[in-house]
Design a protein around this motif. Sequence first.
Motif, PDB file in Angstrom:
ATOM      1  N   ASN A  82       0.752  -1.237   0.008  1.00  0.00           N
ATOM      2  CA  ASN A  82       0.126  -0.066   0.072  1.00  0.00           C
ATOM      3  C   ASN A  82       0.756   1.236  -0.123  1.00  0.00           C
ATOM      4  N   LYS A  83       1.924   1.263   0.841  1.00  0.00           N
ATOM      5  CA  LYS A  83       2.755   2.517   0.888  1.00  0.00           C
ATOM      6  C   LYS A  83       4.023   2.576   0.168  1.00  0.00           C
ATOM      7  N   ASN A  84       4.645   1.456  -0.061  1.00  0.00           N
ATOM      8  CA  ASN A  84       6.111   1.354  -0.365  1.00  0.00           C
ATOM      9  C   ASN A  84       6.285   0.970  -1.929  1.00  0.00           C
ATOM     10  N   VAL A  85       5.280   0.152  -2.547  1.00  0.00           N
ATOM     11  CA  VAL A  85       5.517  -0.328  -3.811  1.00  0.00           C
ATOM     12  C   VAL A  85       4.428  -0.300  -4.766  1.00  0.00           C
ATOM     13  N   SER A  86       4.915  -0.092  -6.018  1.00  0.00           N
ATOM     14  CA  SER A  86       3.929   0.126  -6.982  1.00  0.00           C
ATOM     15  C   SER A  86       4.236  -0.844  -8.293  1.00  0.00           C
ATOM     16  N   MET A  87       3.328  -1.285  -8.859  1.00  0.00           N
ATOM     17  CA  MET A  87       3.405  -2.745  -9.683  1.00  0.00           C
ATOM     18  C   MET A  87       2.956  -2.082 -11.057  1.00  0.00           C
ATOM     19  N   VAL A  88       3.543  -2.545 -12.245  1.00  0.00           N
ATOM     20  CA  VAL A  88       3.238  -2.450 -13.623  1.00  0.00           C
ATOM     21  C   VAL A  88       3.313  -3.937 -14.126  1.00  0.00           C
ATOM     22  N   PHE A  89       2.097  -4.235 -14.625  1.00  0.00           N
ATOM     23  CA  PHE A  89       1.938  -5.948 -15.432  1.00  0.00           C
ATOM     24  C   PHE A  89       2.015  -5.585 -16.926  1.00  0.00           C
ATOM     25  N   GLN A  90       2.441  -6.856 -17.215  1.00  0.00           N
ATOM     26  CA  GLN A  90       2.342  -7.006 -18.798  1.00  0.00           C
ATOM     27  C   GLN A  90       1.238  -6.841 -19.543  1.00  0.00           C
ATOM     28  N   SER A  91       0.227  -7.299 -18.802  1.00  0.00           N
ATOM     29  CA  SER A  91      -1.250  -7.250 -19.358  1.00  0.00           C
ATOM     30  C   SER A  91      -1.905  -5.877 -18.876  1.00  0.00           C
ATOM     31  N   TYR A  92      -1.137  -4.977 -18.296  1.00  0.00           N
ATOM     32  CA  TYR A  92      -1.468  -3.536 -17.735  1.00  0.00           C
ATOM     33  C   TYR A  92      -2.479  -3.821 -16.364  1.00  0.00           C
ATOM     34  N   ASN A  93      -3.464  -4.404 -16.367  1.00  0.00           N
ATOM     35  CA  ASN A  93      -4.300  -4.904 -15.160  1.00  0.00           C
ATOM     36  C   ASN A  93      -4.867  -3.537 -14.809  1.00  0.00           C
ATOM     37  N   LEU A  94      -5.418  -2.789 -15.769  1.00  0.00           N
ATOM     38  CA  LEU A  94      -6.011  -1.648 -15.357  1.00  0.00           C
ATOM     39  C   LEU A  94      -7.688  -2.033 -14.964  1.00  0.00           C
ATOM     40  N   PHE A  95      -8.513  -1.152 -14.443  1.00  0.00           N
ATOM     41  CA  PHE A  95      -9.843  -1.472 -13.884  1.00  0.00           C
ATOM     42  C   PHE A  95     -10.496  -1.171 -15.318  1.00  0.00           C
ATOM     43  N   ASN A  96     -11.131  -2.024 -16.055  1.00  0.00           N
ATOM     44  CA  ASN A  96     -11.671  -1.713 -17.300  1.00  0.00           C
ATOM     45  C   ASN A  96     -13.134  -1.241 -17.405  1.00  0.00           C
ATOM     46  N   TYR A  97     -13.436  -0.889 -16.274  1.00  0.00           N
ATOM     47  CA  TYR A  97     -14.635  -0.260 -16.343  1.00  0.00           C
ATOM     48  C   TYR A  97     -14.738   1.282 -15.769  1.00  0.00           C
ATOM     49  N   MET A  98     -13.489   1.508 -15.658  1.00  0.00           N
ATOM     50  CA  MET A  98     -13.105   2.807 -15.555  1.00  0.00           C
ATOM     51  C   MET A  98     -12.085   3.606 -16.493  1.00  0.00           C
ATOM     52  N   SER A  99     -12.507   4.883 -16.484  1.00  0.00           N
ATOM     53  CA  SER A  99     -11.661   5.825 -17.550  1.00  0.00           C
ATOM     54  C   SER A  99      -9.940   5.873 -16.958  1.00  0.00           C
ATOM     55  N   ALA A 100      -9.220   6.254 -17.746  1.00  0.00           N
ATOM     56  CA  ALA A 100      -7.652   6.341 -17.391  1.00  0.00           C
ATOM     57  C   ALA A 100      -7.643   7.238 -16.120  1.00  0.00           C
ATOM     58  N   LEU A 101      -8.350   8.354 -16.328  1.00  0.00           N
ATOM     59  CA  LEU A 101      -8.292   9.260 -15.034  1.00  0.00           C
ATOM     60  C   LEU A 101      -8.912   8.626 -13.762  1.00  0.00           C
ATOM     61  N   GLU A 102      -9.973   7.794 -13.758  1.00  0.00           N
ATOM     62  CA  GLU A 102     -10.555   7.040 -12.630  1.00  0.00           C
ATOM     63  C   GLU A 102      -9.518   5.951 -12.099  1.00  0.00           C
ATOM     64  N   ASN A 103      -8.890   5.419 -13.221  1.00  0.00           N
ATOM     65  CA  ASN A 103      -7.938   4.578 -12.763  1.00  0.00           C
ATOM     66  C   ASN A 103      -7.133   4.912 -11.913  1.00  0.00           C
ATOM     67  N   VAL A 104      -6.164   6.059 -12.339  1.00  0.00           N
ATOM     68  CA  VAL A 104      -5.085   6.649 -11.380  1.00  0.00           C
ATOM     69  C   VAL A 104      -5.630   7.028 -10.236  1.00  0.00           C
ATOM     70  N   LEU A 105      -6.740   7.994 -10.276  1.00  0.00           N
ATOM     71  CA  LEU A 105      -7.348   8.349  -8.915  1.00  0.00           C
ATOM     72  C   LEU A 105      -7.520   7.243  -7.915  1.00  0.00           C
ATOM     73  N   THR A 106      -8.376   6.161  -8.414  1.00  0.00           N
ATOM     74  CA  THR A 106      -8.553   4.969  -7.521  1.00  0.00           C
ATOM     75  C   THR A 106      -7.302   4.422  -6.923  1.00  0.00           C
ATOM     76  N   ALA A 107      -6.378   4.233  -7.684  1.00  0.00           N
ATOM     77  CA  ALA A 107      -5.022   3.962  -7.129  1.00  0.00           C
ATOM     78  C   ALA A 107      -4.563   4.769  -5.986  1.00  0.00           C
ATOM     79  N   MET A 108      -4.671   6.091  -6.461  1.00  0.00           N
ATOM     80  CA  MET A 108      -4.082   7.080  -5.572  1.00  0.00           C
ATOM     81  C   MET A 108      -5.047   7.025  -4.016  1.00  0.00           C
ATOM     82  N   ALA A 109      -6.171   7.107  -4.265  1.00  0.00           N
ATOM     83  CA  ALA A 109      -7.282   6.800  -2.905  1.00  0.00           C
ATOM     84  C   ALA A 109      -6.820   5.649  -2.364  1.00  0.00           C
ATOM     85  N   ILE A 110      -6.736   4.620  -2.953  1.00  0.00           N
ATOM     86  CA  ILE A 110      -6.322   3.210  -2.046  1.00  0.00           C
ATOM     87  C   ILE A 110      -4.936   3.475  -1.533  1.00  0.00           C
ATOM     88  N   THR A 111      -4.008   3.973  -2.218  1.00  0.00           N
ATOM     89  CA  THR A 111      -2.561   4.147  -1.437  1.00  0.00           C
ATOM     90  C   THR A 111      -2.602   5.408  -0.744  1.00  0.00           C
TER      91      THR A 111
END
Lengths: 485, 218
Positions: free
Chosen positions: B77-106
């Motif tokens: 949650n606090k120290n590491v961030s991951m990038v996957f080969q298959s991106y693993n974005l939330f497909n029901y969200m926009s690019a903006l919402e994907n980033v905002l969601t990750a920011m909210a979680i972390t």
Amino acid sequence: MNFFNRAFLNIKGKMGRTILLTLVLSAILLFVLAGIIIQNAATSAVNSAKKSSGATVTLSANRDNAFKKMRQQKSKSKTPTLNLASVNIKTAEKIGKSKYVKNYNITSSTTANAKSFDAIETSSNNQMSNPMGGKSGSSSSSQGDLSISGVSSTDQVSSFTSDTSKITSGRGIKASDAGTKNVVIEKDLAKQNSISVGDTVTIKSTSKKVYKLKVVGIYKTSSTTSQSSGMMGQSDPANTIYSSYTLANSLKGTSATAESVAYTINNPAKASTFIKDAKKSINTSKLALSKDDSTYQALLTPLNNVKSFARKIVLLVSVAGTIILTLIVILMIRERRYEIGVLLSLGEKRWKVIAQFFVEMAMIMVVSIAIAGFGGKFVGDAVGKQLVSQETSTTSVATSNNSNGQGQMNNGGQPGGNNQQSPGGSNSSSPQSTSSTQQLKNLSTNISVVSLIQLAAFGLGIILLAIMIGSIGILRLQPKKILIS
Amino acid sequence: MLTTKNLEYWYDHKENKLFNNANLEFAEGKLYAIIGSSGSGKTTFLSLLAGLDKPSAGAIEYQGVPLSKIGLTNYRNKNVSMVFQSYNLFNYMSALENVLTAMAITKAKHANDKEYVFKMLSNIGIDQEMAKKKVTHLSGGQQQRVAIARTMCCDARLVVADEPTGNLDEQNTREVLNLFKDLAHKQKKCVILVTHEPEVASLCDQIIELKNKKFSIV
């Protein structure tokens, strides 16, 4: 509360799945709601049946013992006479103070002959109702042409409570009329003799004593049979005059006694307890207490059947709904395992992931409850009507059997004499059962706020269970396993 | 910044270890490439560094503290961030919402989250119009950029990426690698990539090869 936002975005983003889930959940909740409203309607109908159908306990002569004694006299070659004991008014009043008694009606009936006016004669009725072949309406010395029904209050007489008879002018007999010569006469009788409220009429008792009576009220009856049908003379229902039981006693030449006292019990379920208590105050070899809660019992059975069926609907739909929903949630969660993996890789707590699914389903449920709320009324009505119509026909058969049984008992018990039961007692089952059947037919399947709250609680329970079961498989795994698999 | 001490991992039997006594150190401001043949255990090693799994033996320390002490969920949650080969974005969200969601979680905080994300996305070639689109409407290269933007906007100091260019063409690969370089060199994060492409590895600051269950610096 980021999971609320995620849940909202998911609901919005996957509209097709959301609509499908809404329809499935609506169908489940529709039937649960139908079950709940039928169950609630049956419960409130049972409660109202307790209040309205009522039960009466009649204190009267112990006829079985009296007949037994008469048979014994016959075997001892004595002239057999049927001695029926009277109820002491003071004893009746003492019993009437019981906490189970809503009210009571002291009844004493007799016959008398009209003097200053003419009784109504019905030629066809005379022949039918006079099994002995005598001329009805004649001023026979032993039987009068008028039927005098002495009561405590006409309000407690079943023909008045069931609207078979209605006061059209003046007032009915009240407890305060005890000791007076106030009477209430039938409208046709009054019209034929131009009698109106406030007039004085004279009658002659069977012992030839003349009484001046004051007419305080006029009633109209739709009954086609006399309270004392089968007796000589007063066969036409218009010839029934209501008075205080004290006046009827005077006409008979008795005092401080009554033929019977009908106690209306405030809770039919307590009728047996009341009888047990009351028996302590009477001589049971001479007097008997008979319970008539057949209407309540006849109503209770179908209502309990409806209630039990509704409970089964709720149970079955809940189990089936939980299974269906759990399978859907399992599939949904399996489909979203990468999403779960990413959430966990971002350090999201597992409970928040479950909470997101729960919130999603709860949001869908709100819409489903609204849909079920609209549809549930119709389904509840349809299922309720079907159930009630089945149960009503069963009840009607049962009630009619009961009525016939009682009728035979009453008619056979005292040929040509006064009815053992009060005017409110002998015919009590018919009008009461009619109103009770009506009550059953009018089973109110309205949707209340309580029903919707119950439905929401039920829905939340089903959703929670489905999500817990559906999530177990995925959430116990390490995120790596979710992401790699 | 990140140290592995006698790190070992096996699935079912201890005899079938994926790697033996891995003792490695990763520093801030550097871009690392881990290479190796398919099935050698590169991704498993990366998942241990990312706190997605527990090692079978040995330990990983983040800034001198074992991950077991930090707690894996807390670490992720606090120290590491991951990038996957298959991106693993939330497909029901926009690019903006994907980033905002990750920011909210972390719980990554910036003065104006939305504006900040738009700026970061714009820096990596995702304009506002694209940022508002559902990620499923973006190309593979664009989705990987969004995934990288997600790690940029979160405050984690360690970025791990599993075959981040595996699904991209040559031009997108170059552009994405430049983004990782920026993360390491400009934002001073520690970036560790797993790749099987020598061309990608050659652009990193340090290459670590996993061969015959042993790590070696190339």
